[in-house]
Design a protein around this motif. Structure first.
Motif, mmCIF file in Angstrom:
data_model
loop_
_atom_site.group_PDB
_atom_site.id
_atom_site.type_symbol
_atom_site.label_atom_id
_atom_site.label_comp_id
_atom_site.label_asym_id
_atom_site.label_seq_id
_atom_site.Cartn_x
_atom_site.Cartn_y
_atom_site.Cartn_z
ATOM 1 N N ARG A 13 0.818 -1.225 0.068
ATOM 2 C CA ARG A 13 -0.178 -0.100 0.040
ATOM 3 C C ARG A 13 0.733 1.264 -0.132
ATOM 4 N NH1 ARG A 13 -4.741 -0.860 4.558
ATOM 5 N NH2 ARG A 13 -5.490 -2.605 3.502
ATOM 6 N N VAL A 14 0.340 2.322 -0.604
ATOM 7 C CA VAL A 14 1.171 3.673 -0.798
ATOM 8 C C VAL A 14 0.010 4.582 -0.394
ATOM 9 C CG1 VAL A 14 2.215 5.385 -2.460
ATOM 10 C CG2 VAL A 14 2.711 2.860 -2.793
ATOM 11 N N ARG A 15 0.661 5.349 0.661
ATOM 12 C CA ARG A 15 -0.187 6.132 1.406
ATOM 13 C C ARG A 15 -0.537 7.475 0.398
ATOM 14 N NH1 ARG A 15 1.398 10.380 6.086
ATOM 15 N NH2 ARG A 15 -0.823 11.424 6.082
ATOM 16 N N MET A 16 -1.886 7.819 0.413
ATOM 17 C CA MET A 16 -2.270 8.976 -0.423
ATOM 18 C C MET A 16 -3.277 9.677 0.428
ATOM 19 S SD MET A 16 -2.110 10.549 -3.158
ATOM 20 C CE MET A 16 -1.004 9.355 -4.108
ATOM 21 N N LEU A 17 -2.748 10.803 1.078
ATOM 22 C CA LEU A 17 -3.608 11.469 1.963
ATOM 23 C C LEU A 17 -4.185 10.651 2.963
ATOM 24 C CD1 LEU A 17 -4.915 14.262 -0.426
ATOM 25 C CD2 LEU A 17 -2.845 14.348 0.645
ATOM 26 N N ASN A 18 -5.507 10.579 3.182
ATOM 27 C CA ASN A 18 -6.076 9.938 4.171
ATOM 28 C C ASN A 18 -6.678 8.487 3.583
ATOM 29 O OD1 ASN A 18 -8.240 10.897 2.761
ATOM 30 N ND2 ASN A 18 -9.516 11.205 4.437
ATOM 31 N N ASP A 63 -11.043 -4.378 -2.087
ATOM 32 C CA ASP A 63 -9.874 -5.336 -2.063
ATOM 33 C C ASP A 63 -8.687 -4.895 -2.680
ATOM 34 O OD1 ASP A 63 -11.320 -7.753 -0.709
ATOM 35 O OD2 ASP A 63 -12.434 -7.550 -2.406
ATOM 36 N N VAL A 64 -8.826 -3.886 -3.835
ATOM 37 C CA VAL A 64 -7.838 -3.497 -4.590
ATOM 38 C C VAL A 64 -8.264 -1.883 -4.890
ATOM 39 C CG1 VAL A 64 -6.446 -3.386 -6.617
ATOM 40 C CG2 VAL A 64 -7.267 -5.756 -5.607
ATOM 41 N N ILE A 65 -7.297 -0.984 -4.725
ATOM 42 C CA ILE A 65 -7.450 0.383 -4.863
ATOM 43 C C ILE A 65 -6.326 0.895 -5.726
ATOM 44 C CG2 ILE A 65 -7.706 2.679 -3.939
ATOM 45 C CD1 ILE A 65 -8.480 1.257 -1.306
ATOM 46 N N THR A 66 -6.429 1.188 -6.857
ATOM 47 C CA THR A 66 -5.684 1.653 -7.986
ATOM 48 C C THR A 66 -5.395 3.122 -7.962
ATOM 49 O OG1 THR A 66 -6.871 1.763 -9.856
ATOM 50 C CG2 THR A 66 -6.375 -0.491 -9.344
ATOM 51 N N CYS A 67 -4.191 3.297 -8.528
ATOM 52 C CA CYS A 67 -3.846 4.820 -8.936
ATOM 53 C C CYS A 67 -4.487 5.268 -10.307
ATOM 54 C CB CYS A 67 -2.161 5.035 -8.820
ATOM 55 S SG CYS A 67 -1.768 6.533 -9.224
ATOM 56 N N ASP A 68 -5.557 5.732 -10.154
ATOM 57 C CA ASP A 68 -6.175 6.160 -11.382
ATOM 58 C C ASP A 68 -6.213 7.510 -11.554
ATOM 59 O OD1 ASP A 68 -7.990 6.335 -13.617
ATOM 60 O OD2 ASP A 68 -9.661 5.550 -12.559
ATOM 61 N N SER A 69 -4.861 8.018 -12.164
ATOM 62 C CA SER A 69 -4.695 9.320 -12.254
ATOM 63 C C SER A 69 -3.293 9.558 -12.699
ATOM 64 C CB SER A 69 -4.900 10.408 -11.136
ATOM 65 O OG SER A 69 -4.592 11.610 -11.155
ATOM 66 N N GLN A 70 -2.796 10.240 -13.633
ATOM 67 C CA GLN A 70 -1.573 10.591 -13.842
ATOM 68 C C GLN A 70 -0.999 11.396 -12.835
ATOM 69 O OE1 GLN A 70 -0.137 8.754 -16.108
ATOM 70 N NE2 GLN A 70 1.870 9.477 -16.331
ATOM 71 N N ILE A 71 -1.679 12.441 -12.572
ATOM 72 C CA ILE A 71 -1.376 13.559 -11.485
ATOM 73 C C ILE A 71 -1.099 12.908 -10.218
ATOM 74 C CG2 ILE A 71 -2.045 15.417 -10.080
ATOM 75 C CD1 ILE A 71 -3.717 16.713 -12.582
ATOM 76 N N MET A 72 -1.773 11.832 -9.799
ATOM 77 C CA MET A 72 -1.700 10.989 -8.766
ATOM 78 C C MET A 72 -0.393 10.257 -8.786
ATOM 79 S SD MET A 72 -4.645 9.112 -6.672
ATOM 80 C CE MET A 72 -5.565 10.408 -6.501
ATOM 81 N N TYR A 73 -0.063 9.892 -9.899
ATOM 82 C CA TYR A 73 0.970 8.955 -10.234
ATOM 83 C C TYR A 73 2.224 9.930 -9.940
ATOM 84 C CZ TYR A 73 4.752 6.744 -13.012
ATOM 85 O OH TYR A 73 5.787 6.022 -13.204
ATOM 86 N N PHE A 74 2.106 11.018 -10.596
ATOM 87 C CA PHE A 74 3.431 11.963 -10.396
ATOM 88 C C PHE A 74 3.498 12.309 -8.704
ATOM 89 C CE2 PHE A 74 2.205 13.836 -14.771
ATOM 90 C CZ PHE A 74 3.223 12.823 -15.362
ATOM 91 N N THR A 76 2.835 10.411 -6.259
ATOM 92 C CA THR A 76 3.458 9.161 -5.694
ATOM 93 C C THR A 76 5.062 9.276 -5.705
ATOM 94 O OG1 THR A 76 3.604 7.634 -7.313
ATOM 95 C CG2 THR A 76 1.692 7.708 -5.917
ATOM 96 N N LYS A 77 5.518 9.766 -6.944
ATOM 97 C CA LYS A 77 7.079 9.961 -7.088
ATOM 98 C C LYS A 77 7.558 11.135 -6.120
ATOM 99 C CE LYS A 77 7.698 8.278 -11.697
ATOM 100 N NZ LYS A 77 8.222 8.597 -13.132
ATOM 101 N N PHE A 78 6.526 12.083 -6.242
ATOM 102 C CA PHE A 78 6.998 13.311 -5.480
ATOM 103 C C PHE A 78 7.158 12.905 -3.920
ATOM 104 C CE2 PHE A 78 5.372 17.266 -2.813
ATOM 105 C CZ PHE A 78 6.426 18.082 -3.206
ATOM 106 N N LEU A 79 6.372 11.995 -3.513
ATOM 107 C CA LEU A 79 6.202 11.909 -2.122
ATOM 108 C C LEU A 79 7.510 10.908 -1.880
ATOM 109 C CD1 LEU A 79 2.221 11.267 -1.582
ATOM 110 C CD2 LEU A 79 3.631 13.190 -0.736
ATOM 111 N N GLY A 80 8.080 10.318 -2.709
ATOM 112 C CA GLY A 80 8.985 9.454 -2.553
ATOM 113 C C GLY A 80 8.585 7.988 -2.407
ATOM 114 N N THR A 81 7.337 7.763 -2.726
ATOM 115 C CA THR A 81 6.752 6.159 -2.882
ATOM 116 C C THR A 81 6.184 5.958 -4.276
ATOM 117 O OG1 THR A 81 4.858 7.224 -1.694
ATOM 118 C CG2 THR A 81 6.441 6.144 -0.244
ATOM 119 N N PRO A 82 6.911 5.816 -5.230
ATOM 120 C CA PRO A 82 6.124 5.745 -6.508
ATOM 121 C C PRO A 82 5.866 4.136 -6.594
ATOM 122 C CG PRO A 82 8.634 5.667 -6.585
ATOM 123 C CD PRO A 82 8.325 6.015 -5.231
ATOM 124 N N VAL A 83 4.272 4.215 -7.539
ATOM 125 C CA VAL A 83 4.160 3.056 -7.812
ATOM 126 C C VAL A 83 4.323 2.641 -9.120
ATOM 127 C CG1 VAL A 83 1.752 3.321 -6.472
ATOM 128 C CG2 VAL A 83 2.009 4.364 -8.761
#
Length: 259
Positions: A13-18, A63-74, A76-83
């Motif tokens: 799991r990669v944390r994204m806000l709450n 059961d599964v939560i995906t990263c459905d956003s290119q901005i959100m993908y960026f 995760t990189k900015f946060l140091g936890t890239p998917v």
């Protein structure tokens, strides 16, 4: 549950806000997830999770939560936890139905969309698959929660179809709540897909942007230009605070509003 399903549901799991997203690839999702509850998290949903405690309270049931956003993908990189990659619902769904092209045990019901739109999507998808993959559709009224008998009619239609998968397109947050509240009344459904905008894409009523626009993070601008009145509040008012919230998470200042 197959071993593959068990593995994908325990992906990192990669944390994204709450909330969080699972670090999985599109190939893994398509090949290994055929039973359970999917949530494709994008910026609009991430912001709704800052304001809607009822929505926030149910996310752990997916059961599964995906990263459905290119901005959100960026992000995760900015946060140091890239998917590994962006895994969007609109990209996943065509891969999903072609993957199950020759699997008669996988059939799907489309619940959502404006009148006539899901039927067009049904016709298009079934033509691509070469069989009756989508076995039924239902376009509920906008205020179906307050329309006497309509929820029962929706559930009855799903059950009567015999579908083993249900695509729910009722809007971000709303469709996820519907699934959690009523899934026990649809025992034949094994796979739950809250993929609202996918119905419009598959019907051909809304054109996907070129790939380079999506990958550069400007799909929101493409949609805003195409539908300025419908998209203005979402993309200009509702979603921009996401960037500030991500900066606060990076700096350790972010606080869960429901924490």
């Amino acid at each position: 549950m197959t071993k593959a399903n068990a593995s994908i549901k325990t992906a990192p799991r990669v944390r994204m806000l709450n909330a969080y997203v699972h670090d999985i690839s599109m190939d893994e999702l398509v090949a290994d997830f055929d039973e359970g509850l999917l949530l494709t998290l994008h910026v609009d949903m991430a912001m709704k999770l800052q304001q809607d405690p009822e929505f926030h309270a149910i996310i752990d049931q997916f059961d599964v939560i995906t990263c459905d956003s290119q901005i959100m993908y960026f992000a995760t990189k900015f946060l140091g936890t890239p998917v590994q990659e962006r895994v969007s619902g609109s990209d996943y769904f065509p891969r999903f139905y072609m993957h199950h092209k020759d699997n008669p045990d996988m059939t799907l019901f489309m619940l959502g969309g404006k009148p006539g739109i899901a039927e067009r999507a049904q016709k298009n998808v079934n033509a691509k698959v070469g069989r009756d993959f989508i076995v039924g559709t239902y376009a509920p009224s906008f205020d179906f929660e307050n329309t006497p008998g309509e929820i029962d009619a929706m559930i009855d239609a799903v059950n009567a179809s015999g579908a083993t998968a249900l695509l729910v397109g009722l809007g971000g947050g709303r469709q996820e709540k519907f699934i959690i509240k009523y899934r026990d009344r649809m025992p034949g459904v094994k796979l739950w897909l809250p993929l609202g905008g996918t119905i419009d894409y598959e019907s051909g009523t809304f054109e996907r942007p070129p790939k380079w626009i999506t990958e550069s993070g400007f799909e929101w601008l493409y949609r805003l230009v195409k539908e300025p009145r419908a998209r203005f509040h979402r993309y200009v008012v509702h979603e921009p605070p996401f960037l500030w919230a991500i900066l606060k998470q990076r700096l350790g200042w972010y606080r869960d509003p429901f924490g």
